[in-house]
Design a protein around this motif. Structure first.
Motif, PDB file in Angstrom:
ATOM      1  N   SER A  99     111.132   3.933   6.530  1.00 56.12           N
ATOM      2  CA  SER A  99     111.700   2.770   6.147  1.00 56.12           C
ATOM      3  C   SER A  99     113.299   3.162   6.032  1.00 56.12           C
ATOM      4  O   SER A  99     113.987   2.519   6.416  1.00 56.12           O
ATOM      5  CB  SER A  99     111.610   2.397   4.550  1.00 56.12           C
ATOM      6  OG  SER A  99     112.110   1.470   4.091  1.00 56.12           O
ATOM      7  N   LYS A 159     114.617   3.034   9.552  1.00 54.63           N
ATOM      8  CA  LYS A 159     114.828   1.801  10.099  1.00 54.63           C
ATOM      9  C   LYS A 159     115.913   1.168   9.549  1.00 54.63           C
ATOM     10  O   LYS A 159     116.706   0.501  10.361  1.00 54.63           O
ATOM     11  CB  LYS A 159     113.724   0.658   9.632  1.00 54.63           C
ATOM     12  CG  LYS A 159     112.282   0.787  10.333  1.00 54.63           C
ATOM     13  CD  LYS A 159     111.251  -0.257   9.703  1.00 54.63           C
ATOM     14  CE  LYS A 159     109.832   0.303  10.027  1.00 54.63           C
ATOM     15  NZ  LYS A 159     108.890  -0.259   9.533  1.00 54.63           N
ATOM     16  N   GLN A 160     116.261   1.242   8.288  1.00 50.88           N
ATOM     17  CA  GLN A 160     117.525   1.026   7.715  1.00 50.88           C
ATOM     18  C   GLN A 160     118.641   1.585   8.347  1.00 50.88           C
ATOM     19  O   GLN A 160     119.762   0.928   8.726  1.00 50.88           O
ATOM     20  CB  GLN A 160     117.469   1.151   6.212  1.00 50.88           C
ATOM     21  CG  GLN A 160     116.678   0.386   5.275  1.00 50.88           C
ATOM     22  CD  GLN A 160     116.559   0.788   4.126  1.00 50.88           C
ATOM     23  OE1 GLN A 160     117.343   1.487   3.310  1.00 50.88           O
ATOM     24  NE2 GLN A 160     115.684   0.199   3.333  1.00 50.88           N
ATOM     25  N   ILE A 215     119.011  -0.243  11.894  1.00 48.05           N
ATOM     26  CA  ILE A 215     119.577  -1.575  11.738  1.00 48.05           C
ATOM     27  C   ILE A 215     121.145  -1.292  11.307  1.00 48.05           C
ATOM     28  O   ILE A 215     121.928  -2.100  11.854  1.00 48.05           O
ATOM     29  CB  ILE A 215     118.823  -2.193  10.995  1.00 48.05           C
ATOM     30  CG1 ILE A 215     117.447  -2.586  11.206  1.00 48.05           C
ATOM     31  CG2 ILE A 215     119.690  -3.555  10.465  1.00 48.05           C
ATOM     32  CD1 ILE A 215     117.337  -3.447  12.300  1.00 48.05           C
ATOM     33  N   GLN A 273     121.203 -10.739  15.854  1.00 44.40           N
ATOM     34  CA  GLN A 273     119.757 -11.449  15.496  1.00 44.40           C
ATOM     35  C   GLN A 273     118.822 -11.115  16.522  1.00 44.40           C
ATOM     36  O   GLN A 273     117.907 -10.770  16.173  1.00 44.40           O
ATOM     37  CB  GLN A 273     119.896 -12.859  15.090  1.00 44.40           C
ATOM     38  CG  GLN A 273     120.645 -13.023  13.891  1.00 44.40           C
ATOM     39  CD  GLN A 273     120.252 -12.526  12.796  1.00 44.40           C
ATOM     40  OE1 GLN A 273     119.236 -12.198  12.336  1.00 44.40           O
ATOM     41  NE2 GLN A 273     121.361 -11.876  12.138  1.00 44.40           N
ATOM     42  N   ILE A 317     118.338  -7.171  16.242  1.00 44.38           N
ATOM     43  CA  ILE A 317     117.386  -6.918  15.046  1.00 44.38           C
ATOM     44  C   ILE A 317     115.998  -7.262  15.264  1.00 44.38           C
ATOM     45  O   ILE A 317     114.938  -6.657  15.195  1.00 44.38           O
ATOM     46  CB  ILE A 317     118.110  -7.588  13.787  1.00 44.38           C
ATOM     47  CG1 ILE A 317     119.048  -6.813  13.462  1.00 44.38           C
ATOM     48  CG2 ILE A 317     117.010  -7.451  12.678  1.00 44.38           C
ATOM     49  CD1 ILE A 317     120.009  -7.560  12.532  1.00 44.38           C
ATOM     50  N   LYS A 318     115.627  -8.313  15.965  1.00 48.33           N
ATOM     51  CA  LYS A 318     114.462  -8.827  16.008  1.00 48.33           C
ATOM     52  C   LYS A 318     113.696  -8.081  17.147  1.00 48.33           C
ATOM     53  O   LYS A 318     112.609  -7.600  16.916  1.00 48.33           O
ATOM     54  CB  LYS A 318     114.399 -10.301  16.567  1.00 48.33           C
ATOM     55  CG  LYS A 318     112.949 -10.805  16.633  1.00 48.33           C
ATOM     56  CD  LYS A 318     112.962 -12.449  17.312  1.00 48.33           C
ATOM     57  CE  LYS A 318     111.378 -12.884  17.678  1.00 48.33           C
ATOM     58  NZ  LYS A 318     110.556 -11.940  17.856  1.00 48.33           N
ATOM     59  N   THR A 340     112.882  -4.970  15.435  1.00 46.13           N
ATOM     60  CA  THR A 340     111.921  -4.950  14.555  1.00 46.13           C
ATOM     61  C   THR A 340     110.491  -5.185  15.145  1.00 46.13           C
ATOM     62  O   THR A 340     109.368  -4.404  14.521  1.00 46.13           O
ATOM     63  CB  THR A 340     111.967  -6.100  13.580  1.00 46.13           C
ATOM     64  OG1 THR A 340     113.299  -6.054  12.836  1.00 46.13           O
ATOM     65  CG2 THR A 340     111.020  -6.444  12.625  1.00 46.13           C
ATOM     66  N   ASP A 341     110.532  -5.773  16.248  1.00 47.03           N
ATOM     67  CA  ASP A 341     109.233  -6.055  17.073  1.00 47.03           C
ATOM     68  C   ASP A 341     108.811  -4.684  17.329  1.00 47.03           C
ATOM     69  O   ASP A 341     107.734  -4.424  17.632  1.00 47.03           O
ATOM     70  CB  ASP A 341     109.565  -6.991  18.204  1.00 47.03           C
ATOM     71  CG  ASP A 341     109.671  -8.495  17.592  1.00 47.03           C
ATOM     72  OD1 ASP A 341     109.350  -8.719  16.540  1.00 47.03           O
ATOM     73  OD2 ASP A 341     110.145  -9.200  18.449  1.00 47.03           O
ATOM     74  N   CYS A 388     109.274  -1.775  16.205  1.00 49.28           N
ATOM     75  CA  CYS A 388     108.888  -0.808  15.145  1.00 49.28           C
ATOM     76  C   CYS A 388     107.486  -1.196  14.775  1.00 49.28           C
ATOM     77  O   CYS A 388     106.693  -0.446  14.462  1.00 49.28           O
ATOM     78  CB  CYS A 388     110.043  -1.142  14.045  1.00 49.28           C
ATOM     79  SG  CYS A 388     111.317  -0.128  14.243  1.00 49.28           S
ATOM     80  N   LEU A 389     107.219  -2.507  14.668  1.00 47.54           N
ATOM     81  CA  LEU A 389     105.757  -3.074  14.277  1.00 47.54           C
ATOM     82  C   LEU A 389     104.865  -2.425  15.057  1.00 47.54           C
ATOM     83  O   LEU A 389     103.788  -2.034  14.660  1.00 47.54           O
ATOM     84  CB  LEU A 389     105.728  -4.489  14.199  1.00 47.54           C
ATOM     85  CG  LEU A 389     106.512  -5.290  13.083  1.00 47.54           C
ATOM     86  CD1 LEU A 389     106.386  -6.768  13.424  1.00 47.54           C
ATOM     87  CD2 LEU A 389     105.911  -4.952  11.756  1.00 47.54           C
ATOM     88  N   GLU A 449     104.309   0.979  13.860  1.00 44.34           N
ATOM     89  CA  GLU A 449     103.342   1.136  12.815  1.00 44.34           C
ATOM     90  C   GLU A 449     101.882   0.676  12.917  1.00 44.34           C
ATOM     91  O   GLU A 449     101.115   1.359  12.250  1.00 44.34           O
ATOM     92  CB  GLU A 449     104.247   0.141  11.728  1.00 44.34           C
ATOM     93  CG  GLU A 449     105.285   0.514  11.149  1.00 44.34           C
ATOM     94  CD  GLU A 449     106.037  -0.812  10.282  1.00 44.34           C
ATOM     95  OE1 GLU A 449     105.394  -1.560  10.044  1.00 44.34           O
ATOM     96  OE2 GLU A 449     107.232  -0.583   9.931  1.00 44.34           O
TER      97      GLU A 449
END
Length: 149
Positions: free
Chosen positions: A48, A51-52, A55, A70, A73-74, A77-78, A80-81, A84
Motif C-alpha cells: 500500500s 502504491k501511494q 501515485i 487520471q 492513475i487508472k 491501478t489496473d 497493480c491489481l 495483487e
C-alpha cells in the motif's frame, strides 16, 4: 549513467520531461506505468505504501506530467491489481506492455531511463530495482551496460 543521474538530478529530470513529451501516446504511457509497477514490485509485492509512493511520484513527476493524470492513475491501478491477483501474472502482463516498445529504440531507451529514475527516486536504487531495470533492458533488446546496470 547512474552516477550522472545522481549528480545531476534536476537536469536529468528536465531532460527526461522534454524527451517524454516527444513520445506522448497511450502505448508509451502504459509502458512507463508498467515499468513503474515492475520497479515497485521489485521486492516481491506492491505494498500500500509503495502504491501511494508511486501515485505520489506520478502526480508530482515532471517526466509524467505530459500525460492525463487520471489516465496514468487508472493504468497504474489496473496493473497493480494484476500483481495483487498473482505476482507472476502481474509481472508477465507488465513485461508484455513494456515489450510493446521493443524495436522503438528511442522510446525504449527513454523508458529504461525513467525506470532507473523511479528506482532512484527515494535515493536508494537497490539491487532488486536494478535487477528489474536490467530485465526490462533485456526484454527490450537493449544493453543493460548502457544504463550502468
Amino acid at each position: 549513467m547512474l552516477d550522472w543521474l545522481k549528480s545531476n538530478t534536476a537536469a536529468a529530470r528536465e531532460k527526461l520531461t522534454t524527451e517524454v513529451a516527444k513520445f506522448r501516446n497511450r502505448e508509451f504511457m502504459e509502458a512507463v506505468v508498467a515499468g513503474c509497477a515492475l520497479v515497485a514490485a521489485a521486492d516481491g509485492s506492491i505494498s500500500s505504501s509503495e502504491k501511494q509512493k508511486m501515485i505520489g511520484f506520478i502526480q508530482n513527476s515532471n517526466e509524467l506530467k505530459v500525460f492525463d493524470l487520471q489516465e496514468v492513475i487508472k493504468a497504474f491501478t489496473d496493473i497493480c491489481l494484476k500483481f495483487e491477483f498473482d505476482a507472476e501474472i502481474g509481472r508477465a502482463e507488465a513485461l508484455r506492455t513494456v515489450c510493446k516498445l521493443r524495436g522503438k529504440e528511442d522510446a525504449a531507451r527513454l523508458l529504461v531511463r525513467v525506470c532507473c529514475a523511479i528506482g532512484n527516486s527515494d535515493g536508494n536504487f537497490d539491487e532488486g530495482e536494478r535487477a528489474v531495470c536490467h530485465s526490462i533492458c533485456t526484454e527490450l533488446g537493449l544493453a543493460p551496460a548502457d544504463f550502468g546496470l
